[in-house]
Motif scaffolding. Structure first.
Motif, mmCIF file in Angstrom:
data_model
loop_
_atom_site.group_PDB
_atom_site.id
_atom_site.type_symbol
_atom_site.label_atom_id
_atom_site.label_comp_id
_atom_site.label_asym_id
_atom_site.label_seq_id
_atom_site.Cartn_x
_atom_site.Cartn_y
_atom_site.Cartn_z
ATOM 1 N N ARG A 292 0.855 -1.189 0.000
ATOM 2 C CA ARG A 292 0.000 0.000 0.000
ATOM 3 C C ARG A 292 0.887 1.232 0.000
ATOM 4 O O ARG A 292 1.813 1.325 0.815
ATOM 5 N N CYS A 293 0.606 2.184 -0.859
ATOM 6 C CA CYS A 293 1.408 3.406 -0.936
ATOM 7 C C CYS A 293 0.537 4.616 -0.613
ATOM 8 O O CYS A 293 -0.494 4.827 -1.248
ATOM 9 N N ARG A 294 0.989 5.402 0.349
ATOM 10 C CA ARG A 294 0.215 6.580 0.746
ATOM 11 C C ARG A 294 0.293 7.643 -0.352
ATOM 12 O O ARG A 294 1.223 7.626 -1.175
ATOM 13 N N PRO A 295 -0.618 8.627 -0.357
ATOM 14 C CA PRO A 295 -0.562 9.698 -1.358
ATOM 15 C C PRO A 295 0.741 10.493 -1.211
ATOM 16 O O PRO A 295 1.221 10.701 -0.088
ATOM 17 N N PHE A 296 1.276 10.951 -2.345
ATOM 18 C CA PHE A 296 2.530 11.706 -2.302
ATOM 19 C C PHE A 296 2.402 12.952 -1.409
ATOM 20 O O PHE A 296 3.358 13.325 -0.724
ATOM 21 N N ALA A 297 1.232 13.580 -1.400
ATOM 22 C CA ALA A 297 1.074 14.812 -0.613
ATOM 23 C C ALA A 297 1.390 14.551 0.862
ATOM 24 O O ALA A 297 1.963 15.413 1.547
ATOM 25 N N GLU A 298 1.031 13.385 1.353
ATOM 26 C CA GLU A 298 1.289 13.072 2.766
ATOM 27 C C GLU A 298 2.802 12.934 3.015
ATOM 28 O O GLU A 298 3.334 13.453 4.008
ATOM 29 N N THR A 299 3.486 12.264 2.108
ATOM 30 C CA THR A 299 4.942 12.124 2.241
ATOM 31 C C THR A 299 5.610 13.494 2.183
ATOM 32 O O THR A 299 6.511 13.808 2.972
ATOM 33 N N ALA A 300 5.163 14.316 1.238
ATOM 34 C CA ALA A 300 5.769 15.636 1.074
ATOM 35 C C ALA A 300 5.534 16.482 2.334
ATOM 36 O O ALA A 300 6.452 17.146 2.838
ATOM 37 N N ARG A 301 4.328 16.428 2.873
ATOM 38 C CA ARG A 301 3.988 17.210 4.074
ATOM 39 C C ARG A 301 4.840 16.762 5.263
ATOM 40 O O ARG A 301 5.433 17.577 5.975
ATOM 41 N N ASP A 302 4.945 15.460 5.466
ATOM 42 C CA ASP A 302 5.715 14.952 6.611
ATOM 43 C C ASP A 302 7.207 15.252 6.446
ATOM 44 O O ASP A 302 7.914 15.509 7.426
#
Ligand code: NAP
Length: 346
Positions: A292-302
């Motif tokens: 499962r891969c989270r949305p890129f926006a979440e990775t970028a935000r974190d």
């Protein structure tokens, strides 16, 4: 379970440690104490995996259900640990790379694509080469046994704690403001995976005792370079930053202002036949196994939150550009060159 992380302190190894502790596993880490501090809650054993003496101290009276090796870069390193641990651990995860495949990045790869022909008994201390990961894989399979070994061929990793990384560079570039040179085609897709998603998937497979090989990165076509840059701009709060798209050809034109793909504008992979498969690894097997891969926006935000709260980066070049520790070339285009190119080409 009792899990040994060879590494376990920085980036992917750290993500494994966080996830394993959160799931209630007992974690031992083994590293030299140079790259980062170990997490509270792990049993940290200091040592160099190139030293037989240090490895003897690691195994002294200990056994594990599973070992996760994120740190072997040389086949000789994997030979040592696979042999040493085969009677002391039940399962061996080796984190390899898409680099291990002979056809990458020119062509689409899948788990059955040919590997580079690097043997397990390659002498130690080889200069970096993409083929070495293939030799490490062979060393693990030969030394530990294919029935208990899991090889995860990683695509590009992103997420918090990526020191000197590509996503941090783009986030900081957006925050700096002004006109940003956006290379190539905004619709071209890319494949990147958050280290936390990688670690969660790896631990699912490990706890199930799964053996075999999985290409582990986000499914192809999921994210475009345009979305990547727009998300970086939004997350960095850079509303007055302007993206100026410039096609591949003028950026690749020979001359003093030729732009180096991949490093000067991180992750820019132009439309060239020799790298046509860069972002096309087949992830069907991993998806079917539960990746499962989270949305890129979440990775970028974190990642942005982490960048703003961490201390000063140790690997920043004098002009503010960043590079992987130990590499000569700082990452990211020199600001004067970016301005010249924008004035000439945009
Ligand atoms: N980053 C990517 O985009 C990418 C893409 C494909 C594959 N991969 C693969 O994914 C893996 C993880 O990458 P990463 O960037 O998270 O970590 P990494 O830089 O490969 O590994 C770092 C960890 O290993 C330890 N370590 C390194 N050399 C050691 C030695 N000689 N003895 C003992 N410990 C040692 C480090 O601690 P100390 O320095 O303190 O010892 C640290 O904990 C790597 O194998 C990499 O090749 C990464």
């Amino acid at each position: 379970m009792k899990i040994l992380l060879l590494g376990g302190s920085s980036f992917l190894g750290r993500a494994y440690a966080v996830e394993a502790l959160a799931r209630g596993h007992q974690v031992t880490t083994f590293n030299r104490g140079r790259s980062a501090a170990d997490l509270p809650g792990v049993e940290a054993v200091r040592g160099d995996r190139d030293s037989a003496e240090d490895l003897a101290r690691l195994i002294d009276g200990r056994t594990w259900d599973a070992v996760v090796d994120t740190s072997a870069q040389q086949p000789a390193q994997a030979v040592l640990t696979a042999r040493l641990l085969r009677e002391r651990a039940g399962h061996y995860t080796f984190v390899s790379s898409v680099h291990a495949f002979a056809d990458w990045p020119a062509r689409v790869i899948g788990e059955d694509s040919p590997l580079h022909p690097c043997p397990a008994d390659t002498p130690p201390d080889q200069p970096f080469s993409a083929a070495l990961k293939a030799g490490c894989e062979r060393a693990v399979l030969e030394g530990f046994g294919a029935g208990r070994s899991l090889v995860l061929n990683s695509g590009l990793l992103i997420g918090p704690y990526e020191i000197g990384g590509r996503l941090p560079w783009w986030l900081e570039r957006m925050a700096r403001g002004g006109r940003v040179l956006a290379p190539g085609d905004p619709h071209r897709t890319m494949q990147v995976i958050d280290v936390r998603d990688f670690a969660a998937f790896g631990l699912d497979l490990l706890t199930a005792g799964t053996a075999g090989r999985f290409l582990t990165t986000a499914p192809p076509g999921r994210l475009s370079f345009g979305e990547w840059l727009e998300t970086c701009r939004t997350v960095a709060g850079a509303t007055d930053t302007e993206l100026v798209w410039v096609p591949d050809a003028p950026l690749l034109a020979e001359g003093p202002d030729r732009v180096e793909p991949w490093s000067e504008l991180p992750l820019w992979a132009p439309d060239l036949p020799e790298i046509a498969g860069t972002w096309l690894a087949d992830t069907g097997r991993a998806e079917a196994a539960g990746l499962r891969c989270r949305p890129f926006a979440e990775t970028a935000r974190d990642t942005w939150d982490w960048l703003r709260t961490r201390g000063p980066a140790e690997d920043t070049a004098a002009d503010g550009r960043k590079g992987r520790p130990g590499t000569a070339t700082p990452m990211g285009i020199e600001p004067g060159k970016e301005r010249r190119l924008l004035a000439a080409l945009a």
